[in-house]
Design a protein around this motif. Structure first.
Motif, PDB file in Angstrom:
ATOM      1  N   MET A  39       0.741  -1.305   0.046  1.00  0.00           N
ATOM      2  CA  MET A  39      -0.023   0.103   0.097  1.00  0.00           C
ATOM      3  C   MET A  39       0.928   1.256   0.103  1.00  0.00           C
ATOM      4  O   MET A  39       0.486   2.145  -0.598  1.00  0.00           O
ATOM      5  N   ASP A  48     -13.959  -7.531   0.498  1.00  0.00           N
ATOM      6  CA  ASP A  48     -13.016  -8.116   1.423  1.00  0.00           C
ATOM      7  C   ASP A  48     -13.035  -9.606   1.468  1.00  0.00           C
ATOM      8  O   ASP A  48     -12.160 -10.343   2.204  1.00  0.00           O
ATOM      9  N   GLU A  69      -3.529  -8.921   0.408  1.00  0.00           N
ATOM     10  CA  GLU A  69      -4.976  -8.819   0.828  1.00  0.00           C
ATOM     11  C   GLU A  69      -5.638  -7.563   0.207  1.00  0.00           C
ATOM     12  O   GLU A  69      -6.468  -6.730   0.566  1.00  0.00           O
ATOM     13  N   SER A  70      -4.730  -7.007  -0.991  1.00  0.00           N
ATOM     14  CA  SER A  70      -5.299  -5.911  -1.692  1.00  0.00           C
ATOM     15  C   SER A  70      -5.189  -6.010  -3.345  1.00  0.00           C
ATOM     16  O   SER A  70      -4.663  -6.889  -3.903  1.00  0.00           O
TER      17      SER A  70
END
Length: 518
Positions: free
Chosen positions: A315, A420, A455-456
């Motif tokens: 990120m 998610d 997780e993105s």
């Protein structure tokens, strides 16, 4: 178009063209201007239709699309000499030129410090011993003649040994800062092969030279570390909490530009300014692809230092380097790091290995349970676009055949699922977004293919599975992310078999590689 221009036997440069010139003469004029070349020459190109054999470029349309390798053929009366600091004054394989940016040349070149990128991606076999000082060459030539008659070696003086080790070390560093043991041994073998008079009487004849070469490499890296060379500085010992910590951050997966120095005439501050301009350009609705490419090339060293040394979260990298996640730039960054064409090489390998992998899957499907059998049954049910479905099955069956969990790499979710749900707990993966009404069908329609990292979702709207896997593989290099432990054999196969990179592979992957070679 991206060009690799071979100026001479020991000189090559990368050139970006924002548009293809209208004629061969126009291309020659561009090269003269941007590479600061003087004299007359013709151009030859590596023709992929003839196994990259050289062909004279007579029409601009003959150039391969998007990327090409050109060879300059100097006319005898115009061949440049090495004294021209403007034309051949820098180690040009380490420079980048563009139609939209000035060319920086160095008046005092050095093989290890004047540039910031390597162009050699493969260790030479056999290793070529570089030319030595003129007086040392004369001494060794006479000693070789005497050795043929008497089998008596030369008395190696300090001057001779120093010259030999210095030349070898500098040439080797242009290839890699950390040669592997078998590569160092190949240097010692090449040395006594070229100069038999240097052969030692004991053992294999080069053990003493092997030790001297190793020690000289170690001393040379220590000097570069003091001088501030990024590639070796990141591997220095650091003191923390009262203990000495030592984390190795050297290239391990076939990278040739792992953590380069900054380009000439640039430092952290100037490159940070370029990064901020790059971020502003990346936010525009219609970005200037040519400008993005130039700025990404220029800031490569700053970006690699952050990624390799600081190891930030994805990120953070997305915020600081948004252009790194553009589809085109994933391939460009991979090329900067490895000197390999990401999509071209990967797609060619998929086409080559898909029939062989499917034959292996069918012959062994009883040993791998329902997962592999389900993939093959779905493939047999397809009636259209068979080539695409075969390639998809070959890649999706690879983790299963390597005794890993396919669900960890290939994920599925519905359009209406919360964002998610599919990404939670996924380190890296390919995500297929399916139509809601297609869940019960045998061949659900894929609405979108995306990539997940930490997780993105970092990339969307990918055309097919081979392209998605290639981009994911490229991102692992661009972000310097280690292969997930539960998928290490799958990614090792992509690296060692599909992309043909890296020093060695695991036994499991080597076994698969041998099967595919049959």
């Amino acid at each position: 178009m991206l060009l690799r221009v071979v100026v001479s036997d020991d000189e090559a440069r990368r050139v970006h063209l924002s548009q293809v010139p209208e004629s061969v003469d126009a291309l020659i004029d561009v090269l003269k201007e941007k590479l600061q070349l003087q004299g007359d020459f013709t151009l030859q190109f590596e023709d992929p239709d003839f196994a990259n054999a050289l062909c004279t470029l007579s029409n601009i349309s003959e150039l391969p699309h998007a990327r090409a390798v050109l060879h300059i053929k100097w006319k005898i009366a115009s061949q440049p000499d090495n004294s021209d600091s403007q034309s051949l004054g820098s180690i040009s394989s380490l420079d980048t030129a563009s139609l939209n940016s000035p060319v920086h040349t160095s008046t005092n070149p050095s093989p290890t410090t004047s540039g910031n990128l390597r162009s050699t991606s493969v260790w030479p076999s056999p290793f070529t011993i570089p030319p030595l000082s003129h007086d040392v060459e004369l001494k060794l030539r006479k000693a070789n003649e005497a050795y043929e008659k008497t089998k008596t070696g030369i008395d190696v003086t300090r001057d001779i040994k120093t010259d030999i080790l210095d030349k070898i070390t500098q040439v080797t560093f242009d290839i890699t800062a950390y040669p592997r043991p078998h590569e160092v041994e190949s240097i010692a073998v090449a040395l006594i092969s070229k100069y038999p008079c240097l052969k030692e009487n004991d053992g294999n004849g080069y053990e003493g030279w092997l030790t001297s070469i190793r020690n000289r490499f170690s001393n040379f890296r220590a000097k570069l570390r003091v001088a501030g060379c990024s590639e070796v500085s990141i591997n220095s010992k650091s003191k923390g909490d009262g203990d000495m910590t030592y984390t190795l951050k050297r290239a391990k997966r076939g990278e040739i530009n792992h953590c380069p120095n900054h380009p000439n005439e640039h430092d952290d501050a100037s490159l940070e300014e370029q990064r901020m301009l790059l971020v502003e350009e990346s936010k525009k609705a219609r970005v200037d692809d040519s400008l993005i490419r130039v700025k990404m090339d220029l800031t490569f060293s700053l970006r690699r230092r952050e990624v390799v040394e600081e190891q930030p979260m994805v990120m953070v990298i997305q915020n600081r380097w948004p252009a790194l996640f553009f589809k085109e730039q994933i391939g460009e960054e991979f090329f900067r790091i490895t000197n390999k064409n990401l999509l071209g090489t990967f797609r060619a390998a998929v086409e080559k290995y898909t029939p062989k992998l499917l034959r292996l899957y069918r012959s062994r499907k009883a040993s791998f349970g329902k997962d592999l059998e389900h993939i093959l049954m779905k493939l047999d049910d397809e009636t259209s676009n068979i080539i695409r479905h075969r390639q998809d099955a070959a890649l999706r069956g690879l983790p299963i055949f390597l005794c890993e969990e396919p669900g960890q790499l290939f994920k599925q979710c519905l359009e209406t699922d919360p964002d998610d749900v599919a990404v939670k707990g996924v380190a890296v993966g390919v995500l297929y977004v399916l139509e809601d009404c297609a869940v019960e069908t045998s061949s659900p329609k894929v609405q979108n293919i995306s990539l997940i990292v930490e997780e993105s979702v970092v990339l969307q709207d990918i055309a097919d599975t081979p392209t998605a896997v290639a981009y994911l593989f490229g991102l692992l290099y661009a972000l310097n992310i280690s292969y997930p432990k539960h998928l290490k054999y799958t990614f090792d196969t992509l690296q060692s078999v599909f992309m043909e990179m890296g020093p060695k592979c695991t036994k499991r992957v080597r076994s698969l590689k041998n099967k595919l070679a049959l």
